[in-house]
Enzyme design. Structure first.
Site, PDB file in Angstrom:
ATOM      1  N   GLU A  32       0.818  -1.213   0.000  1.00 39.35           N
ATOM      2  CA  GLU A  32       0.000   0.000   0.000  1.00 39.35           C
ATOM      3  C   GLU A  32       0.851   1.262   0.000  1.00 39.35           C
ATOM      4  OE1 GLU A  32      -2.973   0.226  -0.737  1.00 39.35           O
ATOM      5  OE2 GLU A  32      -3.503  -1.879  -0.623  1.00 39.35           O
ATOM      6  N   TYR A 115      -7.311   6.535   3.203  1.00 41.41           N
ATOM      7  CA  TYR A 115      -7.347   5.429   2.258  1.00 41.41           C
ATOM      8  C   TYR A 115      -6.543   4.227   2.759  1.00 41.41           C
ATOM      9  CZ  TYR A 115      -5.686   2.251  -1.152  1.00 41.41           C
ATOM     10  OH  TYR A 115      -5.329   1.079  -1.736  1.00 41.41           O
ATOM     11  N   ASP A 133     -10.020   5.030  -3.022  1.00 39.55           N
ATOM     12  CA  ASP A 133      -8.839   5.515  -3.721  1.00 39.55           C
ATOM     13  C   ASP A 133      -9.308   6.144  -5.031  1.00 39.55           C
ATOM     14  OD1 ASP A 133      -9.553   3.344  -5.280  1.00 39.55           O
ATOM     15  OD2 ASP A 133      -7.485   3.004  -5.881  1.00 39.55           O
ATOM     16  N   CYS A 188     -12.333   0.550 -15.919  1.00 40.31           N
ATOM     17  CA  CYS A 188     -12.888   1.908 -15.841  1.00 40.31           C
ATOM     18  C   CYS A 188     -11.754   2.898 -15.627  1.00 40.31           C
ATOM     19  CB  CYS A 188     -13.907   1.977 -14.705  1.00 40.31           C
ATOM     20  SG  CYS A 188     -14.948   3.452 -14.712  1.00 40.31           S
ATOM     21  N   CYS A 195     -15.332   0.054 -21.738  1.00 44.87           N
ATOM     22  CA  CYS A 195     -16.718  -0.154 -21.301  1.00 44.87           C
ATOM     23  C   CYS A 195     -17.306  -1.468 -21.806  1.00 44.87           C
ATOM     24  CB  CYS A 195     -17.581   1.028 -21.742  1.00 44.87           C
ATOM     25  SG  CYS A 195     -17.088   2.591 -20.975  1.00 44.87           S
ATOM     26  N   CYS A 198     -17.014  -4.082 -19.234  1.00 46.16           N
ATOM     27  CA  CYS A 198     -17.370  -3.692 -17.868  1.00 46.16           C
ATOM     28  C   CYS A 198     -18.612  -4.426 -17.356  1.00 46.16           C
ATOM     29  CB  CYS A 198     -17.608  -2.189 -17.801  1.00 46.16           C
ATOM     30  SG  CYS A 198     -17.971  -1.631 -16.116  1.00 46.16           S
ATOM     31  N   CYS A 204     -24.525   1.740 -15.572  1.00 51.68           N
ATOM     32  CA  CYS A 204     -23.666   2.924 -15.474  1.00 51.68           C
ATOM     33  C   CYS A 204     -24.413   4.180 -15.919  1.00 51.68           C
ATOM     34  CB  CYS A 204     -22.411   2.743 -16.328  1.00 51.68           C
ATOM     35  SG  CYS A 204     -21.268   4.131 -16.225  1.00 51.68           S
TER      36      CYS A 204
END
Length: 287
Positions: A32, A115, A133, A188, A195, A198, A204
């Site tokens: 992280e 985060y 995030d 995305c 797309c 997705c 969406c």
DNA sequence: GATGCGTGGGG
DNA sequence: TCCCCAAGCAT
């Protein structure tokens, strides 16, 4: 939406080392820190070497911070290495060497913000937290809000939307956190979203509205060439690649275009605790 | 809340 | 080529 994205994630997730079942909480934490503003493919080799050398917080805390900054290499933002070392030290002292699982304890560690605290609690301990995030915020902006890009920083609205979507069961919430981040990272995306691939295409709002162009405030560009930041990077690179103190002249050779700027950069590196001046006009990474 | 903080890859 | 931007944090 959650179920569709999680199903997609189960089938398509990248095999990343910090996601494997044998990854420790410390390993998740290291990943992280490294992934804060640095792409996955550049993190991978440094991550492997880092954990090989420092498999626990105690191992890292036992060495001078200069070694952490050196091992950080060219990941960028070397203060992250410094903060990771400080966090390891704090974990050793306050938590008996065990990465804490409580969100508030995590957030209190150096270099851990909203985060990262949620990410560690979620990914390392399967706890239930919203994890916002840039990827997740972009996914929510498009799918839920119908805008191409999220605001510059996390907003109360982001938190409201994320909280409303968060599954009740902690393990499900943790899986959703990972899945929504992955969706933003590989499908995305900011530049050219895929797309067609997705799992949330049919729900969406941005797509339903015909993908309206972004019309919010201009997004902050990052200039770099000729900045103090670049000067700092050049100076620190010299110290990183040299074991032992370096004479001032050698440091000065790394940035000759603007003496005032060079001195300002050096002063800021020392002020940040990344560089120390030693006897006889010699400079080194701070211990 | 805006700004400073590295570095390099991809469109 | 140039520009955008990549799992943020601290001040």
């Amino acid at each position: 939406m959650v179920e569709r994205v999680v199903d997609w994630f189960r089938a398509e997730a990248r095999d990343l080392p910090w996601r494997r079942s044998d990854a420790s909480a410390w390993a998740v934490m290291v990943s992280e820190f490294m992934l804060q503003q640095t792409p996955v493919n550049r993190v991978l080799p440094v991550y492997e070497a880092w954990l090989d050398r420092w498999p626990t917080p105690a191992a890292l805390a036992a060495e001078p911070v200069s070694e952490a900054v050196r091992a950080w290499g060219r990941l960028g933002y070397p203060r992250r290495a410094q903060r990771l070392h400080a966090a390891a030290t704090a974990i050793e002292e306050a938590f008996d060497g065990v990465v804490p699982d409580a969100y508030e304890d995590l957030w209190a560690l150096p270099g851990v913000g909203e985060y990262t605290a949620g990410a560690i609690a979620s990914f390392a301990y399967q706890k239930r937290h919203i994890v916002l995030d840039t990827n997740v915020r972009r996914v929510l902006a498009r799918v839920v809000t119908g805008t191409e890009f999220p605001a510059a920083a996390t907003t109360p609205q982001d938190r409201r939307i994320a909280t409303a979507l968060l599954p009740d069961a902690a393990p499900d919430a943790a899986q959703w956190a990972a899945a929504s981040m992955e969706l933003g990272a590989v499908v995305c995306t900011a530049r050219s979203p895929r797309c067609d691939d997705c799992p949330a295409l049919k729900l969406c709002r941005w797509v339903a509205d015909g993908k309206p162009a972004y019309d919010g405030p201009p997004r902050r560009g990052q200039t770099y060439e000729g900045t103090d930041r670049q000067a700092r990077g050049r100076l620190l690179a010299v110290l990183r690649d040299t074991h032992g103190p370096v004479p001032r002249e050698e440091l000065e050779a790394a940035w000759t275009r603007d003496v005032t700027q060079r001195e300002r950069a050096l002063a800021s590196l020392m002020s940040d605790g990344l560089v120390t001046e030693e006897e006889g006009e010699m400079f080194a990474l701070a211990h």
